[in-house]
Enzyme design. Structure first.
Site, PDB file in Angstrom:
ATOM      1  N   GLY A  63      13.110 -25.718  40.852  1.00 52.32           N
ATOM      2  CA  GLY A  63      13.351 -26.673  41.936  1.00 52.32           C
ATOM      3  C   GLY A  63      14.245 -26.053  42.982  1.00 52.32           C
ATOM      4  N   GLN A  68      19.964 -26.092  49.986  1.00 53.22           N
ATOM      5  CA  GLN A  68      20.254 -24.825  49.295  1.00 53.22           C
ATOM      6  C   GLN A  68      19.825 -23.598  50.093  1.00 53.22           C
ATOM      7  OE1 GLN A  68      18.354 -26.331  45.420  1.00 53.22           O
ATOM      8  NE2 GLN A  68      19.934 -24.937  44.694  1.00 53.22           N
ATOM      9  N   CYS A 110      21.355 -24.309  38.067  1.00 49.27           N
ATOM     10  CA  CYS A 110      21.102 -24.532  39.492  1.00 49.27           C
ATOM     11  C   CYS A 110      21.130 -23.184  40.199  1.00 49.27           C
ATOM     12  CB  CYS A 110      22.172 -25.447  40.066  1.00 49.27           C
ATOM     13  SG  CYS A 110      21.947 -25.789  41.813  1.00 49.27           S
ATOM     14  N   LEU A 111      20.172 -22.961  41.094  1.00 49.78           N
ATOM     15  CA  LEU A 111      20.109 -21.676  41.790  1.00 49.78           C
ATOM     16  C   LEU A 111      21.331 -21.462  42.686  1.00 49.78           C
ATOM     17  CD1 LEU A 111      16.308 -21.489  42.681  1.00 49.78           C
ATOM     18  CD2 LEU A 111      17.528 -20.586  40.694  1.00 49.78           C
ATOM     19  N   HIS A 152      17.763 -34.007  39.755  1.00 55.19           N
ATOM     20  CA  HIS A 152      18.673 -32.937  40.163  1.00 55.19           C
ATOM     21  C   HIS A 152      18.455 -32.578  41.639  1.00 55.19           C
ATOM     22  CE1 HIS A 152      20.546 -28.788  39.215  1.00 55.19           C
ATOM     23  NE2 HIS A 152      20.066 -28.658  40.435  1.00 55.19           N
ATOM     24  N   GLU A 153      17.188 -32.479  42.052  1.00 49.61           N
ATOM     25  CA  GLU A 153      16.889 -32.102  43.440  1.00 49.61           C
ATOM     26  C   GLU A 153      17.286 -33.208  44.410  1.00 49.61           C
ATOM     27  OE1 GLU A 153      16.414 -29.063  43.921  1.00 49.61           O
ATOM     28  OE2 GLU A 153      16.029 -28.695  41.801  1.00 49.61           O
ATOM     29  N   HIS A 156      20.866 -33.087  45.224  1.00 50.85           N
ATOM     30  CA  HIS A 156      21.206 -32.078  46.235  1.00 50.85           C
ATOM     31  C   HIS A 156      21.173 -32.672  47.643  1.00 50.85           C
ATOM     32  CE1 HIS A 156      21.808 -28.217  44.313  1.00 50.85           C
ATOM     33  NE2 HIS A 156      20.707 -28.320  43.604  1.00 50.85           N
TER      34      HIS A 156
HETATM   35 NI    NI Z   1      20.184 -27.194  41.929  1.00 49.27          NI
END
Ligand code: NI
Length: 186
Positions: A63, A68, A110-111, A152-153, A156
């Site tokens: 995701g 991000q 998380c990236l 989660h997304e 963000h």
């Molecule tokens: Ni994330």
């Protein structure tokens, strides 16, 4: 290829596209509330989609939300498929309509917080609504890994990171460890 590209077209094009750089916490935009996408935002969103898919696949991640990659708009990508069989989703203006009372723990990463993982407790299933690239609305019930990833997304887009669901002690431990690792990488 179609005149207007769809999710699968962007996902396929990502294989040869330059990945967009992913921002790492604590970057200010990761903490901001993204604004809703308007129809006039779509050309520039479409322009960045291959680079965004490329960044997510290269990481590799399942995701990636627009903030991000430094874009303060309410959209995110999700793909739980394998490299040989992608399942790309682009969620524009996604919202959670209802949440199950039942909660479930899932290990999350998380990236924007590379190498950091923790068990997060969220509603086990949610009903979500978002706009797809063709402009149609999708409303669906999601649970398991997909349900976790979508929650989660959407977090963000409201400036929330998975560590915000943990105790402040655990959160500061992870943030300190991340800062240390990022410093060592430089
Ligand atoms: Ni994330």
């Amino acid at each position: 290829m179609r005149v207007t590209m769809n999710e699968a077209d962007y996902s396929a094009a990502a294989a040869t596209a330059k990945p967009m750089p992913i921002l790492i916490a604590p970057q200010a935009i990761l903490r901001q509330t993204a604004r809703p996408v308007k129809p006039e935002d779509m050309p520039s969103i479409r322009e960045g989609l291959t680079g965004m898919f490329s960044a997510m696949y290269a990481a590799p991640g399942i995701g990636l939300a627009a903030p991000q990659v430094g874009i303060g708009l309410r959209y995110a990508l999700v793909d739980l498929g394998e490299e040989e069989e992608r399942q790309p989703i682009v969620m524009i203006n996604p919202e959670i309509l209802t949440e199950s009372e039942m909660m479930a723990p899932h290990e999350e990463g998380c990236l924007s917080l590379p190498n950091q993982y923790a068990e997060v407790i969220r509603p086990e299933s949610v009903r979500v609504r978002y706009t797809m690239l063709n402009g149609e609305t999708c409303e669906r019930d999601v649970d398991g890994l997909l349900g976790t990833c979508i929650q989660h997304e959407i977090d963000h887009l409201d400036g929330i990171l998975f560590v915000d669901h943990l105790s402040s002690l655990k959160r500061s431990m992870i943030m300190r460890r991340l800062a240390k690792e990022m410093k060592a990488r430089r």
